[in-house]
Design a protein around this motif. Structure first.
Motif, short mmCIF file in Angstrom:
data_model
loop_
_atom_site.label_atom_id
_atom_site.label_comp_id
_atom_site.label_asym_id
_atom_site.label_seq_id
_atom_site.Cartn_x
_atom_site.Cartn_y
_atom_site.Cartn_z
N THR A 376 0.82 -1.22 0.00
CA THR A 376 0.00 0.00 0.00
C THR A 376 0.85 1.27 0.00
O THR A 376 0.31 2.36 0.06
CB THR A 376 -0.91 0.02 1.24
N GLU A 377 2.17 1.12 -0.08
CA GLU A 377 3.04 2.28 0.02
C GLU A 377 2.88 3.21 -1.17
O GLU A 377 3.00 2.79 -2.32
CB GLU A 377 4.51 1.86 0.13
N ALA A 378 2.60 4.47 -0.90
CA ALA A 378 2.59 5.51 -1.92
C ALA A 378 3.67 6.51 -1.56
O ALA A 378 3.88 6.82 -0.40
CB ALA A 378 1.23 6.20 -1.97
N TYR A 419 -2.81 11.90 -5.31
CA TYR A 419 -2.91 10.81 -4.34
C TYR A 419 -4.36 10.44 -4.07
O TYR A 419 -4.72 9.26 -4.08
CB TYR A 419 -2.20 11.21 -3.04
N LEU A 420 -5.21 11.44 -3.87
CA LEU A 420 -6.60 11.13 -3.61
C LEU A 420 -7.26 10.47 -4.83
O LEU A 420 -7.98 9.47 -4.70
CB LEU A 420 -7.38 12.38 -3.24
N GLN A 421 -6.99 10.98 -6.00
CA GLN A 421 -7.62 10.41 -7.20
C GLN A 421 -7.26 8.93 -7.34
O GLN A 421 -8.13 8.10 -7.63
CB GLN A 421 -7.20 11.17 -8.45
N PHE A 422 -6.02 8.60 -7.07
CA PHE A 422 -5.62 7.22 -7.26
C PHE A 422 -5.91 6.32 -6.06
O PHE A 422 -5.82 5.11 -6.17
CB PHE A 422 -4.16 7.16 -7.71
N LEU A 423 -6.29 6.93 -4.91
CA LEU A 423 -6.84 6.11 -3.83
C LEU A 423 -8.16 5.47 -4.28
O LEU A 423 -8.58 4.45 -3.73
CB LEU A 423 -7.09 6.96 -2.58
#
Length: 582
Positions: A376-378, A419-423
């Motif tokens: 889950t590392e971003a 980051y939010l979009q790809f969550l």
């Protein structure tokens, strides 16, 4: 930047967000032969075999011990595969498809045409050494930093990729002839950064990963030594052989430029109108910038006001810590103001951009693929100045990270940007939408987020925050114009740099990096272009819904669709709409 782990390949990696849940699906789940779903499966299986890095990005680990075969013969085979798949897709699209399949089919049609344009017409694989030089370290970095398997298992895959690395560099020497000087210069930077990675970073990780398995560590050491030798040879080749004949042209020309936009972004606006739209938006942002600077200090010029803002920046060694502090502020704003629903509590890891990835960008986001089930590392990367730079150049670089502007950068890269979009990637409704990437969507959303957040109250009306946001907008406006001018009107990098400085209030060092980026990323106008398309879509949805319109609901629906071209997003969010995207 996008979830663009490799800045120099912007525009070349066409699909890099996810993958099929398995390349070997169970028979009970297999789609009917000849169906659209079958073609989708076969298209992505072929893509991942062609470029194993994309499979690893996606969360598919069947190819983790392999690297791409970038020989000329394999490029020819790839083009032949794409043409056959394109014919099958064309036949399927003339038949009966569901509405979702029709949208996905159009997306795949554009993806195939975009890749064929790259292989057969633009042909950066014949003129850009960075395509080859970045591949090995990028591939191995993916295995090191995400814990999808035990470290020893990942080390075994690393060894496989190490053994495949020398042929990649051999293909570079065979394929790349007389590149533009800008490409060769970047090649030297990436090659030297890769040597450092293989000499220092990778061995330290490998020793830990091997544990007490001395045989495994010895196997790694032998494979890694061969790669170091290959990269050191590549550095000598770049310096002595390639740079002296690096007199090629970077401009792809107006025809290829527009074909690229049409294939990748589904854009059908004539070039003269496209340029006029960008210049008009630049003028609007310049006027707003001047007016905002006057609010801050009417006795100083706008450039002087910005300079006072830019001087308040962290030291290079404090950059990561200062960036970390922006995460909670921006995230809390989204919750308090009900801007968009946050689907996860997980935060990204802040880190310095790896040395082999430093080709001019300042910040980027690297998130796990849509089908990654364990890791889950971003990673939110920020790029410090190089240690060997002179003091003036270091200072100019760090001004981009002024303390007010850093919040705007985090809005773009993390909350509510990339980051939010790809969550939301795991929620994208179809396989294609989990896998597809379009610049005007992903970069357009992140750039839209900067302006939208300030309009919705981020910074509580502080004109310094508005000035920082406009500074970022002017940077993207200049990219819009400079990209067109570099590739269709014969502009030099020096002319592009001057435009960034004079029209965008950009620091000279940043301006040079930005103008040079335009040589290898021709259509980096997609930031401003996508932002304008999203604002128009929002306005049209609001008009259609009237009093029922809700901003959070609009944002939630948008980010759940995947990074499709805005033209297709309009079809989803405005059923039956045939209006233009701008």
């Amino acid at each position: 930047m996008t979830r663009l782990r490799w800045p120099a390949l912007a525009g070349l990696v066409l699909i890099a967000l996810g993958a099929a849940p398995s390349t070997h699906p169970a028979a009970a789940d297999a789609p009917a032969p000849g169906s659209f779903a079958t073609l989708v499966d076969e298209y992505y299986a072929a893509l991942f075999a062609w470029d194993p890095n994309q499979a690893t990005y996606a969360g598919i680990h069947d190819y983790d011990d392999k690297l791409a075969d970038l020989s000329e013969a394999n490029y020819t085979r790839r083009a032949a595969t794409l043409r056959k798949q394109h014919e099958r897709l064309r036949d399927l699209r003339t038949g009966k498809l569901t509405e979702a399949e029709a949208i996905d089919g159009e997306a795949l049609d554009h993806a195939i045409r975009a890749e064929l344009l790259e292989i057969e017409s633009v042909r950066d694989w014949k003129r850009n050494p960075v395509i080859y030089l970045g591949k090995p370290a990028e591939a191995i970095d993916l295995l090191m930093k995400r814990s999808f398997a035990p470290p020893a298992d990942r080390l075994k895959a690393v060894i496989g990729r190490l053994r495949a690395a020398p042929p990649v560099l051999a293909a570079m020497k065979a394929n790349v002839g007389a590149p533009p000087k800008e490409f060769a210069d970047l090649g030297v930077i990436v090659a030297k950064g890769s040597v450092g990675f293989f000499r220092t970073d990778l061995p330290a990780w490998a020793k830990s990963a091997a544990g007490k398995d001395e045989k495994l560590l010895a196997e790694f050491t032998a494979a890694n030594a061969a790669v170091i030798d290959s990269f050191e040879s590549a550095v000598r080749w770049l310096d002595k052989d390639l740079l002296p004949k690096a007199n090629g042209k970077y401009a792809i020309g107006a025809k290829a430029f527009m074909k690229k936009l049409e294939a990748e972004e589904m854009l059908d606006i004539p070039l003269d109108k496209l340029l006029a739209i960008g210049e008009a938006n630049l003028k609007r942002d310049q006027e707003a910038f001047v007016a905002t600077a006057r609010k801050i200090d009417p006795k100083r010029t706008p450039a002087e006001v910005l300079a006072t803002l830019n001087e308040d920046h962290p030291k290079p060694e404090d950059l990561v810590g200062a960036t970390r502090g922006t995460i909670e502020r921006t995230r809390k704003f989204l919750i308090d103001k009900k801007i968009v629903t946050l689907p996860s509590e997980v935060r990204p890891t802040i880190a310095e951009t790896p040395a082999f990835m430093r080709t001019g960008g300042f910040a980027s986001m690297d998130t796990p693929g849509a089908y990654e089930t364990k890791a889950t590392e971003a990673f939110y990367y920020v790029t410090p100045p190089e240690k060997e730079w002179e003091a003036r150049r270091k200072n100019e670089h760090m001004r981009q990270f002024n303390r007010t502007g850093m919040d705007i950068i985090t809005i773009h890269e993390a909350f509510p940007g990339h980051y939010l979009q790809f969550l939301y990637a795991k929620q994208y409704p179809t396989k294609v939408r989990k896998l597809y990437f379009c610049g005007t969507n992903a970069e357009g959303w992140a750039h839209y987020a900067e302006q939208m957040a300030v309009e919705e109250g981020y910074g509580d009306g502080d004109p310094k925050v508005r000035l920082a946001q406009l500074n970022e907008a002017l940077l993207r406006d200049c990219r819009y114009v400079v990209g067109i001018k570099l590739h269709t009107e014969g502009w030099t990098v020096e002319q592009g740099k001057r435009f960034f400085v004079e029209q965008g209030y950009i620091e000279p060092e940043t301006a040079f990096q930005e103008a040079r980026r335009g040589t290898y990323n021709p259509t980096y106008l997609y930031y401003t272009l996508g932002k304008l398309q999203i604002y128009k879509l929002r306005g049209d949805v609001q008009k259609a819904k009237g009093a029922a319109f809700n901003l959070q609901a609009f944002h939630d629906q948008f980010v759940r669709q995947g990074a499709l071209p805005i033209k297709l997003i309009r079809r989803i969010m405005l059923p039956g709409d045939t209006g233009p995207t701008l």
